[in-house]
Design an enzyme around this catalytic site. Structure first.
Site, PDB file in Angstrom:
ATOM      1  N   HIS A 148       0.786  -1.382   0.295  1.00  0.00           N
ATOM      2  CA  HIS A 148       0.251  -0.547  -0.373  1.00  0.00           C
ATOM      3  C   HIS A 148       1.015   0.962  -0.104  1.00  0.00           C
ATOM      4  CE1 HIS A 148      -3.788  -1.889   1.902  1.00  0.00           C
ATOM      5  NE2 HIS A 148      -2.951  -2.769   0.957  1.00  0.00           N
TER       6      HIS A 148
ATOM      7  N   GLU B  58       0.468   4.077   1.120  1.00  0.00           N
ATOM      8  CA  GLU B  58       0.717   5.092   2.245  1.00  0.00           C
ATOM      9  C   GLU B  58       1.631   3.770   3.482  1.00  0.00           C
ATOM     10  OE1 GLU B  58      -3.504   5.474   1.330  1.00  0.00           O
ATOM     11  OE2 GLU B  58      -2.061   3.776   1.380  1.00  0.00           O
TER      12      GLU B  58
ATOM     13  N   CYS C 271      -6.262   2.530   4.913  1.00  0.00           N
ATOM     14  CA  CYS C 271      -6.955   1.064   6.158  1.00  0.00           C
ATOM     15  C   CYS C 271      -6.569   0.707   7.528  1.00  0.00           C
ATOM     16  CB  CYS C 271      -6.617  -0.401   4.824  1.00  0.00           C
ATOM     17  SG  CYS C 271      -4.912  -0.238   4.794  1.00  0.00           S
TER      18      CYS C 271
ATOM     19  N   CYS D 145      -2.402   0.415   6.762  1.00  0.00           N
ATOM     20  CA  CYS D 145      -1.555   1.844   6.659  1.00  0.00           C
ATOM     21  C   CYS D 145      -2.022   3.172   7.770  1.00  0.00           C
ATOM     22  CB  CYS D 145      -2.561   2.006   5.608  1.00  0.00           C
ATOM     23  SG  CYS D 145      -1.934   1.481   4.200  1.00  0.00           S
TER      24      CYS D 145
END
Length: 157
Positions: free
Chosen positions: A54, A56, A84, A87
Site C-alpha cells: 500500500h 501509505e 486502511c 496503513c
C-alpha cells in the site's frame, strides 16, 4: 484544510494515476514537511509487494527510517484514499502527526466490491488512531475531490 493540503492531495491523485499505469493498484501517498515540502512519495506497489504494497505503508515505513519521531510529529501524510487499518497503524507507529485523505475507504469499497486484491475492511482510520495514545490529526474526506479520485479506480477493479 489548507491550500497547501489541496495542492498535495492533487499530487497524490497524479501518483495514483502513475501507479495504475505502472500496473499497480491506483493509490498514491506522500509525506510533507510542516512547510509543505514534499519529502517522500509512493504509489501502490502491489505488483511486487502484493497485499502489503500500500502507498501509505510504503511512505510511513521509509519516513520512520529517515526521520526522527519529533520531526515526523509535525509532518503530514497525504493520500488519495483513506488509509486502511494496516496503513493507519503504520502512520501511527511511524509517529506521523497529521493525515489528509481524499476519498473514504467506504466509498472505495463500492468501487472494488469483492475483488480479492482489495477486500476493504469497514474500519475508519480514526477508529485505529483513537485506540492509540498518540494524537493523529485527520482531515478528510475531501468531498469535492472524491469523484475525481474515484474516476482513477473506475474500470480497474
Amino acid at each position: 484544510m489548507t491550500a497547501t493540503d489541496r495542492k498535495l492531495l492533487e499530487r497524490t491523485l497524479q501518483i495514483s494515476q502513475e501507479s495504475r499505469l505502472a500496473g499497480n493498484h491506483p493509490f498514491g501517498a506522500l509525506l510533507a514537511a510542516e512547510d509543505g515540502t514534499i519529502l517522500l512519495e509512493s504509489g501502490n506497489s502491489a505488483a511486487t509487494d502484493r497485499g502489503t504494497g500500500h502507498a501509505e505503508l510504503n511512505v510511513a515505513r521509509k519516513a520512520a527510517q529517515l526521520y526522527t519521531p519529533d520531526f515526523l510529529a509535525a509532518c503530514t501524510l497525504v493520500t488519495s484514499v483513506e488509509p486502511c487499518c494496516m496503513c493507519a497503524g503504520s502512520i501511527y507507529w511511524a509517529g506521523i502527526g497529521r493525515l489528509v485523505y481524499g476519498m473514504t475507504e467506504k466509498r472505495l469499497a463500492t468501487l472494488t466490491g469483492d475483488n480479492p486484491e482489495n477486500l476493504t475492511m469497514n474500519m475508519p482510520c480514526t477508529q485505529v488512531f483513537d485506540a492509540g495514545q498518540r494524537k493523529v490529526v485527520v482531515i478528510g474526506p475531501v468531498e469535492d475531490m472524491e469523484a475525481r479520485i474515484a474516476h482513477v479506480h473506475e474500470g480497474f477493479w
